[in-house]
Design an enzyme around this catalytic site. Structure first.
Site, PDB file in Angstrom:
ATOM      1  N   ASP A  53       0.796  -1.152   0.110  1.00 51.34           N
ATOM      2  CA  ASP A  53       0.095  -0.171   0.034  1.00 51.34           C
ATOM      3  C   ASP A  53       0.823   1.290  -0.102  1.00 51.34           C
ATOM      4  OD1 ASP A  53      -1.770   2.092   0.634  1.00 51.34           O
ATOM      5  OD2 ASP A  53      -2.528   1.317   2.486  1.00 51.34           O
ATOM      6  N   GLU A 132      30.964  12.141  -0.390  1.00 54.39           N
ATOM      7  CA  GLU A 132      31.566  12.159   1.238  1.00 54.39           C
ATOM      8  C   GLU A 132      30.591  12.542   2.169  1.00 54.39           C
ATOM      9  OE1 GLU A 132      34.873  14.658   0.264  1.00 54.39           O
ATOM     10  OE2 GLU A 132      35.892  13.056  -0.589  1.00 54.39           O
ATOM     11  N   GLU A 134      29.287  13.669   5.617  1.00 53.70           N
ATOM     12  CA  GLU A 134      29.689  13.832   6.935  1.00 53.70           C
ATOM     13  C   GLU A 134      28.457  13.680   7.819  1.00 53.70           C
ATOM     14  OE1 GLU A 134      33.245  17.440   5.924  1.00 53.70           O
ATOM     15  OE2 GLU A 134      31.204  18.055   6.413  1.00 53.70           O
ATOM     16  N   GLU A 215      35.736  14.583  11.910  1.00 53.42           N
ATOM     17  CA  GLU A 215      35.786  15.694  11.178  1.00 53.42           C
ATOM     18  C   GLU A 215      36.058  16.938  12.022  1.00 53.42           C
ATOM     19  OE1 GLU A 215      35.779  17.451   8.626  1.00 53.42           O
ATOM     20  OE2 GLU A 215      35.786  15.969   6.916  1.00 53.42           O
ATOM     21  N   GLU A 223      33.594  11.301   9.134  1.00 50.18           N
ATOM     22  CA  GLU A 223      33.253  11.085   7.919  1.00 50.18           C
ATOM     23  C   GLU A 223      33.819   9.661   7.687  1.00 50.18           C
ATOM     24  OE1 GLU A 223      35.148  12.448   3.578  1.00 50.18           O
ATOM     25  OE2 GLU A 223      34.515  14.107   5.144  1.00 50.18           O
ATOM     26  N   HIS A 272      30.159  16.458   0.052  1.00 45.20           N
ATOM     27  CA  HIS A 272      30.903  16.835  -1.185  1.00 45.20           C
ATOM     28  C   HIS A 272      30.641  15.406  -2.331  1.00 45.20           C
ATOM     29  CE1 HIS A 272      33.639  19.082   1.371  1.00 45.20           C
ATOM     30  NE2 HIS A 272      32.679  19.639   1.393  1.00 45.20           N
ATOM     31  N   ARG A 342      38.545  25.776  -1.531  1.00 43.27           N
ATOM     32  CA  ARG A 342      37.371  24.991  -1.103  1.00 43.27           C
ATOM     33  C   ARG A 342      36.127  25.765  -0.829  1.00 43.27           C
ATOM     34  NH1 ARG A 342      39.283  19.810   0.697  1.00 43.27           N
ATOM     35  NH2 ARG A 342      41.470  19.544   0.082  1.00 43.27           N
ATOM     36  N   GLU A 360      34.285  17.978  -8.162  1.00 39.81           N
ATOM     37  CA  GLU A 360      33.863  17.794  -6.775  1.00 39.81           C
ATOM     38  C   GLU A 360      32.794  18.883  -6.665  1.00 39.81           C
ATOM     39  OE1 GLU A 360      35.376  17.900  -2.004  1.00 39.81           O
ATOM     40  OE2 GLU A 360      36.535  18.473  -3.734  1.00 39.81           O
ATOM     41  N   ARG A 362      30.462  20.700  -4.137  1.00 42.56           N
ATOM     42  CA  ARG A 362      30.740  21.030  -2.418  1.00 42.56           C
ATOM     43  C   ARG A 362      29.490  21.418  -1.798  1.00 42.56           C
ATOM     44  NH1 ARG A 362      35.980  20.360  -0.637  1.00 42.56           N
ATOM     45  NH2 ARG A 362      35.596  21.915   0.858  1.00 42.56           N
TER      46      ARG A 362
END
Length: 471
Positions: A53, A132, A134, A215, A223, A272, A342, A360, A362
């Site tokens: 259902d 990645e 966290e 982290e 992580e 990321h 970054r 990557e 982020r």
């Protein structure tokens, strides 16, 4: 190793499995399940599915059309390490019983359509993803929301705020300072054994782990790095990772959360997402341009940046997501790309081999539904390739200290879920190409998220008392 239906049935026999757990994922990304005793699980389940259902799944069917089918995917079968009895878990696609087609609001089916679209476009054979995520591990969390008020309290013996607590077993005193959790050895890192247990449990379920560590946030942020894989498989692994993190933490008497910003004043949790497109065994992102990128990769980045604000509605799907994406706090809010910076939304990691060349992205966070997020990012990138959208020049300067006239030229991700939903409403044609996302699904998704927004808007926050009570 991917298995056929016959191989799964043999595994069930060899492992003396007592129950088969059928897993599927709802719109919000929460995994759901229904369990079948092994005597009622046979090859017909793979061919005809298991009826259930769907009317109680948020954002799905109404009660007038609730019958649906779970179609087990044998390649996803794995033994569950957390049960007293031998249990086999299998990820399922959700089908409409009336026409025998995948349900267009089923996230895993959307991800399969995304993979099929990539191949049909001729642009590539496979999209690889490597998230990645966290997460935080706390000793306990309590909250209350009712007419009398609201509150939340995080308990963490590892946290800097716990230095003054006289614990029954004593206060061991070794703690990282705020933003100091990356990454001292034990006894400051109290979660080393728990992460080890998580990695072992993940690898038992076929998810290859490459690294784990504490982290930056001092109060239990972690992580676990896992290997990249094709889109659907990697989204399956993300669900396995969340299930594993929650259950291992629970077995240690602790609680884990992928919430982006549970702690005020310390780093939030992002996800990321590394990604690349391959064709004929060749990495299409490798080239001779900036940071070893091809024009294909640069145009892919251009598509991500162009559609980033619409993507935010999917990759950053909660009101809490935007408490992480705040200017000036090391968050990847700048819609630019860089090999070193970054704070850029798209970073180009250094690799020694062209096969490892990738982008990557982020800004996503781990509360996203990975089936939807990976599909949406790939479609945004492919739109950039198809329309040759160049991302402009890279920005390798410190974007937090740019001169005001330069900083004003760098666009940002959305500042709120409300803004992101508006952007998705206005910019979603790239998602509906090849029928990957349907208009019906996107309308239902926006409606579901607007319900969350309405509840958030109507709830008085304790900080408002702090700011306005004496006004």
């Amino acid at each position: 190793m991917a298995m056929t239906a016959d191989e799964v049935l043999k595994l069930i026999k060899d492992k003396e499995v007592k129950f088969v757990d059928l897993r599927f994922t709802d719109t919000r990304g929460k995994e759901q399940h229904v369990t079948v005793p092994v005597r009622h699980f046979n090859k017909e389940k793979f061919e005809q599915g298991h009826a259930f259902d769907g009317s109680s799944i948020a954002g799905w069917k109404g009660i007038q059309a609730s019958d649906m089918l779970l179609m087990p995917d044998p390649v996803s079968a794995r033994m569950d390490p957390f049960n007293d009895e031998p249990v086999l878990n299998i990820s399922c696609d959700v089908y409409e019983p009336m026409d025998g087609k995948p349900y267009d609001r089923d996230p895993r089916s959307i991800a399969k359509r995304a993979e099929a679209y990539l191949k049909s476009s001729g642009l590539g054979d496979v999209a690889y993803f490597g998230p990645e995520p966290e997460f935080f591990i706390f000793d306990g969390v309590t909250w209350n929301v009712d007419m009398s008020g609201c509150s939340v309290k995080i308990k963490s013996e590892e946290a800097p705020w716990s230095t003054g607590i006289d614990y029954e077993s004593g206060n061991m005193a070794h703690r990282a300072p705020v933003k100091g959790g990356y990454f001292p050895v034990p006894p400051i890192d109290t979660l080393y054994d728990i992460r080890n247990a998580m990695v072992l449990a993940l690898e038992q379920q076929g998810v290859e782990c490459e690294v784990h560590h504490h982290e930056v946030a001092a109060a239990g942020q972690n992580e676990i790095g896992t290997r990249f894989a094709p889109l659907v498989q990697r989204a399956d692994w993300m669900q396995i990772l969340k299930y594993t993190v929650w259950n291992v933490a629970h077995s240690y008497g602790k609680t884990a959360t992928f919430m982006p910003k549970p702690v005020v004043g310390d780093n939030g949790s992002g996800m990321h997402v590394h990604q690349s497109i391959w064709k004929g065994g060749k990495n299409l992102f490798a080239g001779n341009g900036y940071a070893g990128l091809s024009d294909f990769a640069l145009h892919y980045i251009g598509g991500i940046i162009k559609h980033a604000k619409a993507l935010n509605a999917i990759t950053n799907p909660g009101t809490n997501s935007y408490k992480r994406l705040v200017p000036g706090f090391e968050a990847p809010i700048n819609l630019a790309y860089s090999a070193r910076n970054r704070s850029a939304a798209c970073r180009i990691p250094y690799v020694s081999s062209p096969n490892g060349r990738r982008v990557e992205v982020r800004f996503p966070d781990p509360t996203t539904n990975s089936y939807l997020a990976f599909s949406a990012m790939m479609l945004a990138g492919l739109d950039g390739v198809q329309n040759k959208i160049h991302p402009g020049d890279p920005i390798d300067k410190d974007m937090y200290h740019l001169p005001p006239e330069e900083a004003a030229k760098v666009p940002h991700v959305c500042a709120s879920l409300e803004q992101a939903l508006d952007c998705l409403q206005d910019d979603h044609a790239f998602l509906t190409r090849g029928g990957v996302f349907s208009e019906d699904f996107l309308e239902s998704y926006i409606a579901l998220k607007n319900e969350e927004l309405t509840r958030f808007r109507m709830t008085t926050h304790p900080v408002e008392f702090d700011m306005y009570y004496a006004s």
